[in-house]
Design an enzyme around this catalytic site. Structure first.
Site, PDB file in Angstrom:
ATOM      1  CB  SER A 159      42.620  41.325  35.009  1.00 35.33           C
ATOM      2  OG  SER A 159      43.149  40.399  35.619  1.00 35.33           O
TER       3      SER A 159
ATOM      4  NE  ARG B 192      38.091  39.103  38.695  1.00 32.79           N
ATOM      5  CZ  ARG B 192      38.062  38.082  39.136  1.00 32.79           C
ATOM      6  NH1 ARG B 192      37.382  37.769  40.178  1.00 32.79           N
ATOM      7  NH2 ARG B 192      39.259  37.286  39.034  1.00 32.79           N
TER       8      ARG B 192
ATOM      9  CD  GLU C 285      38.509  42.771  36.584  1.00 34.82           C
ATOM     10  OE1 GLU C 285      38.589  41.746  36.096  1.00 34.82           O
ATOM     11  OE2 GLU C 285      39.472  43.149  37.555  1.00 34.82           O
TER      12      GLU C 285
HETATM   13  P1  FAD Z   1      39.267  52.256  43.515  1.00 32.25           P
HETATM   14  O1  FAD Z   1      40.187  51.929  42.288  1.00 32.25           O
HETATM   15  O2  FAD Z   1      39.845  53.256  44.183  1.00 32.25           O
HETATM   16  O3  FAD Z   1      37.669  52.191  43.026  1.00 32.25           O
HETATM   17  C1  FAD Z   1      37.150  51.170  42.290  1.00 32.25           C
HETATM   18  C2  FAD Z   1      35.744  51.536  42.293  1.00 32.25           C
HETATM   19  O4  FAD Z   1      35.378  51.309  43.592  1.00 32.25           O
HETATM   20  C3  FAD Z   1      35.371  52.796  41.553  1.00 32.25           C
HETATM   21  O5  FAD Z   1      34.230  52.683  41.043  1.00 32.25           O
HETATM   22  C4  FAD Z   1      34.972  53.599  43.016  1.00 32.25           C
HETATM   23  O6  FAD Z   1      34.288  54.738  42.759  1.00 32.25           O
HETATM   24  C5  FAD Z   1      34.490  52.679  43.717  1.00 32.25           C
HETATM   25  N1  FAD Z   1      34.743  52.818  45.189  1.00 32.25           N
HETATM   26  C6  FAD Z   1      35.773  52.795  45.939  1.00 32.25           C
HETATM   27  N2  FAD Z   1      35.774  52.785  47.216  1.00 32.25           N
HETATM   28  C7  FAD Z   1      34.362  52.983  47.343  1.00 32.25           C
HETATM   29  C8  FAD Z   1      33.645  52.709  48.563  1.00 32.25           C
HETATM   30  N3  FAD Z   1      34.104  52.817  49.774  1.00 32.25           N
HETATM   31  N4  FAD Z   1      32.355  52.822  48.653  1.00 32.25           N
HETATM   32  C9  FAD Z   1      31.902  52.895  47.267  1.00 32.25           C
HETATM   33  N5  FAD Z   1      32.566  52.855  46.085  1.00 32.25           N
HETATM   34  C10 FAD Z   1      33.980  52.658  46.191  1.00 32.25           C
HETATM   35  N6  FAD Z   1      40.992  42.687  41.227  1.00 32.25           N
HETATM   36  C11 FAD Z   1      40.658  41.377  41.629  1.00 32.25           C
HETATM   37  O7  FAD Z   1      39.261  40.947  41.725  1.00 32.25           O
HETATM   38  N7  FAD Z   1      41.313  40.299  41.746  1.00 32.25           N
HETATM   39  C12 FAD Z   1      42.823  40.410  41.713  1.00 32.25           C
HETATM   40  O8  FAD Z   1      43.453  39.479  41.879  1.00 32.25           O
HETATM   41  C13 FAD Z   1      43.413  41.499  41.476  1.00 32.25           C
HETATM   42  N8  FAD Z   1      44.625  41.831  41.224  1.00 32.25           N
HETATM   43  C14 FAD Z   1      45.103  43.017  40.947  1.00 32.25           C
HETATM   44  C15 FAD Z   1      46.518  43.387  40.773  1.00 32.25           C
HETATM   45  C16 FAD Z   1      47.139  44.472  40.355  1.00 32.25           C
HETATM   46  C17 FAD Z   1      48.518  44.658  40.205  1.00 32.25           C
HETATM   47  C18 FAD Z   1      46.074  45.607  40.290  1.00 32.25           C
HETATM   48  C19 FAD Z   1      46.681  46.912  39.953  1.00 32.25           C
HETATM   49  C20 FAD Z   1      44.741  45.520  40.350  1.00 32.25           C
HETATM   50  C21 FAD Z   1      44.188  44.308  40.855  1.00 32.25           C
HETATM   51  N9  FAD Z   1      42.808  44.090  40.796  1.00 32.25           N
HETATM   52  C22 FAD Z   1      42.231  42.530  41.353  1.00 32.25           C
HETATM   53  C23 FAD Z   1      41.999  45.147  40.825  1.00 32.25           C
HETATM   54  C24 FAD Z   1      41.850  46.033  42.182  1.00 32.25           C
HETATM   55  O9  FAD Z   1      42.955  45.879  42.843  1.00 32.25           O
HETATM   56  C25 FAD Z   1      40.414  45.638  42.980  1.00 32.25           C
HETATM   57  O10 FAD Z   1      39.349  45.552  42.145  1.00 32.25           O
HETATM   58  C26 FAD Z   1      40.384  46.486  44.280  1.00 32.25           C
HETATM   59  O11 FAD Z   1      39.363  45.884  45.149  1.00 32.25           O
HETATM   60  C27 FAD Z   1      40.206  47.817  43.801  1.00 32.25           C
HETATM   61  O12 FAD Z   1      40.233  48.734  45.224  1.00 32.25           O
HETATM   62  P2  FAD Z   1      40.640  50.419  44.878  1.00 32.25           P
HETATM   63  O13 FAD Z   1      40.489  50.680  46.606  1.00 32.25           O
HETATM   64  O14 FAD Z   1      41.744  50.221  44.485  1.00 32.25           O
HETATM   65  O15 FAD Z   1      39.529  50.835  44.253  1.00 32.25           O
HETATM   66  P1  NAP Z   2      46.234  32.215  35.488  1.00 33.49           P
HETATM   67  O1  NAP Z   2      46.763  31.451  36.721  1.00 33.49           O
HETATM   68  O2  NAP Z   2      47.449  32.453  34.341  1.00 33.49           O
HETATM   69  O3  NAP Z   2      45.006  31.647  34.810  1.00 33.49           O
HETATM   70  C1  NAP Z   2      44.470  32.424  33.586  1.00 33.49           C
HETATM   71  C2  NAP Z   2      42.890  32.504  33.639  1.00 33.49           C
HETATM   72  O4  NAP Z   2      42.284  31.173  33.768  1.00 33.49           O
HETATM   73  C3  NAP Z   2      42.538  33.096  35.143  1.00 33.49           C
HETATM   74  O5  NAP Z   2      42.150  34.397  34.587  1.00 33.49           O
HETATM   75  C4  NAP Z   2      41.566  32.143  35.667  1.00 33.49           C
HETATM   76  O6  NAP Z   2      40.364  32.967  35.521  1.00 33.49           O
HETATM   77  C5  NAP Z   2      41.501  31.020  34.679  1.00 33.49           C
HETATM   78  N1  NAP Z   2      41.878  29.789  35.671  1.00 33.49           N
HETATM   79  C6  NAP Z   2      42.971  29.292  36.011  1.00 33.49           C
HETATM   80  N2  NAP Z   2      42.761  28.187  36.656  1.00 33.49           N
HETATM   81  C7  NAP Z   2      41.460  27.943  36.779  1.00 33.49           C
HETATM   82  C8  NAP Z   2      40.513  26.816  37.372  1.00 33.49           C
HETATM   83  N3  NAP Z   2      41.137  25.970  37.953  1.00 33.49           N
HETATM   84  N4  NAP Z   2      39.294  26.975  37.231  1.00 33.49           N
HETATM   85  C9  NAP Z   2      38.814  28.028  36.510  1.00 33.49           C
HETATM   86  N5  NAP Z   2      39.613  29.009  36.085  1.00 33.49           N
HETATM   87  C10 NAP Z   2      40.867  29.023  35.999  1.00 33.49           C
HETATM   88  O7  NAP Z   2      45.766  33.692  36.060  1.00 33.49           O
HETATM   89  P2  NAP Z   2      46.474  35.095  36.572  1.00 33.49           P
HETATM   90  O8  NAP Z   2      46.643  36.123  35.810  1.00 33.49           O
HETATM   91  O9  NAP Z   2      48.095  34.539  36.875  1.00 33.49           O
HETATM   92  O10 NAP Z   2      45.709  35.549  37.911  1.00 33.49           O
HETATM   93  C11 NAP Z   2      45.850  34.496  38.969  1.00 33.49           C
HETATM   94  C12 NAP Z   2      44.340  34.578  39.689  1.00 33.49           C
HETATM   95  O11 NAP Z   2      44.623  36.163  40.140  1.00 33.49           O
HETATM   96  C13 NAP Z   2      43.213  34.497  39.089  1.00 33.49           C
HETATM   97  O12 NAP Z   2      42.197  34.222  39.567  1.00 33.49           O
HETATM   98  C14 NAP Z   2      43.140  36.245  38.638  1.00 33.49           C
HETATM   99  O13 NAP Z   2      41.616  36.376  38.279  1.00 33.49           O
HETATM  100  C15 NAP Z   2      43.543  36.957  39.678  1.00 33.49           C
HETATM  101  N6  NAP Z   2      43.815  38.403  39.434  1.00 33.49           N
HETATM  102  C16 NAP Z   2      42.930  39.033  39.057  1.00 33.49           C
HETATM  103  C17 NAP Z   2      43.466  40.401  38.633  1.00 33.49           C
HETATM  104  C18 NAP Z   2      42.100  41.253  38.460  1.00 33.49           C
HETATM  105  O14 NAP Z   2      42.977  42.770  38.254  1.00 33.49           O
HETATM  106  N7  NAP Z   2      41.154  41.056  38.353  1.00 33.49           N
HETATM  107  C19 NAP Z   2      44.603  40.962  38.512  1.00 33.49           C
HETATM  108  C20 NAP Z   2      45.681  39.741  38.803  1.00 33.49           C
HETATM  109  C21 NAP Z   2      45.416  38.409  39.062  1.00 33.49           C
HETATM  110  P3  NAP Z   2      39.722  34.015  36.768  1.00 33.49           P
HETATM  111  O15 NAP Z   2      40.220  35.236  36.430  1.00 33.49           O
HETATM  112  O16 NAP Z   2      38.275  33.994  36.541  1.00 33.49           O
HETATM  113  O17 NAP Z   2      39.946  33.346  38.112  1.00 33.49           O
END
Ligand code: FAD
Ligand code: NAP
Length: 339
Positions: free
Chosen positions: A239, A166, A335
């Site tokens: 998250s 991340r 995050e």
């Molecule tokens: P924004 O929220 O608009 O911006 C995020 C940051 O990036 C800000 O600092 C902004 O200034 C900067 N930014 C935006 N666009 C640019 C650009 N073109 N150039 C430079 N900087 C820029 N994240 C995960 O990693 N894994 C997941 O599974 C995941 N699941 C999610 C589920 C839900 C329901 C939600 C609400 C969020 C989730 N996220 C997840 C977080 C998020 O969706 C991601 O990080 C996504 O990539 C953010 O994109 P955005 O366009 O909305 O960014």
């Molecule tokens: P989950 O399956 O309930 O698992 C809980 C946590 O355990 C996750 O955060 C994941 O870490 C870790 N995990 C599970 N299986 C693993 C494995 N085999 N090896 C290493 N780590 C493991 O998680 P969840 O909340 O439903 O999300 C599912 C996936 O979507 C995850 O990868 C999560 O990161 C991603 N997600 C991200 C966001 C976001 O906003 N960043 C939001 C929703 C979902 P990791 O998170 O490090 O993968």
């Protein structure tokens, strides 16, 4: 040419938490020229610029005294296809999930585990988006960014991005690079990553013993829809905390009191703890303070039940951080990007 800016615009529709703060100025950029124009106008007026995509990784705690530039560029294309490896490129403003679905519809594999993540292509490299064992660094083929300090274009390869969990060079230098377009190396043949969470089990239940990339994507979408709140219905930014990576000794200390601790071994003897598990053990799951709360199914997700301010969401997050530090000796890092 002068780009039109709106004044005092509510950002509520532009962040998935649904926080109602105002941007002093607001504009959209549909191409590189509009990006440059907006940056140059803001520079002339001594105004800071906050670039946003889908607003799904933001926590806005105050009115934004800046130009908020919404990336609305569109376009996706195949740059090369040698019969095995395909390089595709998409503009920063392309919505992420429809882009993933487009690659799958072409028969290109690689992005299936990253289905149903909100936001835009341009923001995906910011935190090296990841889910279900795949991160964009695994399929990354390069990106083009504008250096906001010099106005020059720069090409980034994998090593230049310093992708981590991340994390990236872009996240560590906020405001320096504006990502214009991103390239991905995809494949005609599937290398399935199913050993994460309930993905394999879901596919087995559906009778898919040799799943296609589209079947994996569909399974992941169905798991996510069951577990994660839809921002259109309940404000959230996914998250809220990163999973902390700690020493093996620290995990053993926690295990002595909590034998069920959820921990995943990492490189160099480190261990990743499931932050959601820690928060749930501490009793926060489903808790609500005014309109700010912890989701009832996924304690890693903080939710806005309607009228919570960014400051209220932040205060709740800080109380959780303090509690987890006191109980487990573990620091939780936020995050979403805080403004
Ligand atoms: P924004 O929220 O608009 O911006 C995020 C940051 O990036 C800000 O600092 C902004 O200034 C900067 N930014 C935006 N666009 C640019 C650009 N073109 N150039 C430079 N900087 C820029 N994240 C995960 O990693 N894994 C997941 O599974 C995941 N699941 C999610 C589920 C839900 C329901 C939600 C609400 C969020 C989730 N996220 C997840 C977080 C998020 O969706 C991601 O990080 C996504 O990539 C953010 O994109 P955005 O366009 O909305 O960014
Ligand atoms: P989950 O399956 O309930 O698992 C809980 C946590 O355990 C996750 O955060 C994941 O870490 C870790 N995990 C599970 N299986 C693993 C494995 N085999 N090896 C290493 N780590 C493991 O998680 P969840 O909340 O439903 O999300 C599912 C996936 O979507 C995850 O990868 C999560 O990161 C991603 N997600 C991200 C966001 C976001 O906003 N960043 C939001 C929703 C979902 P990791 O998170 O490090 O993968």
């Amino acid at each position: 040419m002068t780009v039109q800016w709106q004044e005092q615009v509510s950002l509520k529709p532009y962040n998935t938490f649904g926080i109602d703060v105002k941007a002093r100025y607001f504009s959209q950029a549909q191409d590189d020229q509009q990006v440059r124009q907006a940056l140059s106008q803001a520079h002339q007026q001594g105004l800071p610029v906050l670039v946003i995509g889908g607003g799904s990784n933001l926590l806005l705690t105050r009115d934004i005294d800046a130009l908020v530039l919404h990336m609305a560029s569109r376009g996706r294309r195949v740059l090369s296809d040698d019969g095995e490896r395909i390089v595709v490129e998409a503009e920063a403003g392309e919505p992420w999930h429809p882009f993933v679905q487009w690659t799958l519809a072409q028969g290109y594999c690689g992005l299936e585990n990253l289905s149903l993540i909100p936001g835009t292509v341009g923001a995906a490299p910011m935190q090296n988006v990841g889910a279900y064992g795949v991160e964009i660094k695994d399929v990354f083929a390069g990106l083009t960014a504008l250096d906001r300090e010099t106005g020059e274009l720069r090409e980034f390869g994998l090593a230049d991005c310093a992708f981590g969990y991340r994390d990236s060079v872009f996240k560590r230098n906020p405001g320096r690079w504006l990502i214009l377009r991103v390239r991905f190396a995809l494949s005609h043949s599937l290398q399935a990553h199913l050993d994460y969470g309930p993905v394999r089990q879901r596919l087995t239940e559906q009778g898919a013993t040799e799943p296609t990339a589209q079947a994996i994507s569909d399974a992941i979408c169905s798991i996510r829809r069951e577990k994660l709140p839809d921002p259109a219905e309940l404000g959230n930014a996914g998250s809220f905390f990163k999973n902390p990576v700690v020493s093996a000794a620290q995990v053993e200390r926690i295990r002595a009191h909590y034998p069920g601790v959820v921990a995943y071994p990492q490189a160099e003897g480190q261990v990743k703890l499931a932050a959601g598990w820690l928060i749930e053990q501490a009793g926060w799951k489903g808790r609500r303070e005014g309109d700010a709360g912890v989701h009832r199914l996924q304690s890693l997700v903080l939710v806005n039940y309607g009228q919570a301010s960014g400051a209220q969401m932040h205060a709740l997050a800080q109380r959780i951080q303090a509690d987890i530090l006191e109980r487990f000796g573990v620091e939780l890092e936020m995050e979403p990007n805080l403004y």
